[in-house]
Motif scaffolding. Structure first.
Motif, PDB file in Angstrom:
ATOM      1  N   LEU A 173      26.386 -12.376  48.488  1.00 25.99           N
ATOM      2  CA  LEU A 173      25.579 -12.942  49.567  1.00 25.99           C
ATOM      3  C   LEU A 173      24.099 -12.704  49.270  1.00 25.99           C
ATOM      4  N   GLY A 174      23.230 -13.399  50.004  1.00 26.83           N
ATOM      5  CA  GLY A 174      21.796 -13.211  49.851  1.00 26.83           C
ATOM      6  C   GLY A 174      21.214 -14.238  48.889  1.00 26.83           C
ATOM      7  N   PRO A 175      19.963 -14.133  48.542  1.00 29.98           N
ATOM      8  CA  PRO A 175      19.067 -13.068  48.987  1.00 29.98           C
ATOM      9  C   PRO A 175      18.578 -13.291  50.424  1.00 29.98           C
ATOM     10  N   VAL A 183      25.544  -4.718  33.356  1.00 26.01           N
ATOM     11  CA  VAL A 183      25.745  -5.459  34.601  1.00 26.01           C
ATOM     12  C   VAL A 183      25.101  -6.835  34.437  1.00 26.01           C
ATOM     13  N   THR A 184      25.873  -7.879  34.733  1.00 24.32           N
ATOM     14  CA  THR A 184      25.406  -9.248  34.567  1.00 24.32           C
ATOM     15  C   THR A 184      25.421  -9.966  35.914  1.00 24.32           C
ATOM     16  N   VAL A 185      24.332 -10.646  36.206  1.00 24.66           N
ATOM     17  CA  VAL A 185      24.263 -11.509  37.389  1.00 24.66           C
ATOM     18  C   VAL A 185      24.128 -12.933  36.874  1.00 24.66           C
ATOM     19  N   ARG A 186      25.085 -13.788  37.231  1.00 29.47           N
ATOM     20  CA  ARG A 186      25.038 -15.206  36.848  1.00 29.47           C
ATOM     21  C   ARG A 186      24.729 -16.016  38.109  1.00 29.47           C
ATOM     22  N   TRP A 187      23.653 -16.761  38.042  1.00 29.37           N
ATOM     23  CA  TRP A 187      23.228 -17.541  39.201  1.00 29.37           C
ATOM     24  C   TRP A 187      23.300 -19.006  38.828  1.00 29.37           C
ATOM     25  N   THR A 188      24.420 -19.638  39.146  1.00 34.80           N
ATOM     26  CA  THR A 188      24.613 -21.070  38.923  1.00 34.80           C
ATOM     27  C   THR A 188      24.882 -21.694  40.280  1.00 34.80           C
TER      28      THR A 188
END
Length: 121
Positions: free
Chosen positions: A15-17, A43-48
């Motif tokens: 959730l977020g931002p 740590v990986t953040v995938r933003w698609t």
């Protein structure tokens, strides 16, 4: 960004931002997964279309390998440099919001966590 629940694993909905995080956090539980004290994680953040958070254990790094990581070397390049053993823990973020330079995370001893603040967009 934060998970839908408190003490969530990587399968939690992201959730977020926004300012609604409250006490919702992710927890990497190395004991549950059989990792020893001092294990480091990528740590990986995938933003698609949807945001996904994932993590995987990485080999422990020597002081020289830590310097390679700070200089932007890939995990493959770091692994090829040999040796193991980690002197201390430092965490950084890197992304388009920093021009792909490392941004150090700050230790919050009072909350037992590392944090960083940055703008997206």
């Amino acid at each position: 960004l934060y998970p839908a629940g408190n003490s969530s694993d990587a399968s939690a909905r992201v959730l977020g931002p926004d300012d609604q995080r409250g006490a919702r956090t992710w927890v990497i539980d190395g004991r549950k997964d059989g990792f020893g004290q001092g294990t480091s994680f990528n740590v990986t953040v995938r933003w698609t279309d949807a945001v996904q958070v994932s993590w995987e254990s990485i080999p422990q790094l020597t002081e020289g390998q830590t310097a390679l990581a700070a200089a932007g070397a890939s995990l493959t390049e770091i692994a090829a440099s040999g040796s193991d053993g980690l002197d201390d823990h430092k965490y950084s973020l890197r992304g388009s919001w920093t021009g792909y330079r490392l941004q150090a995370m700050k230790v919050r001893y009072d909350k037992k966590l590392y944090e960083a603040t940055f703008k997206i967009g």
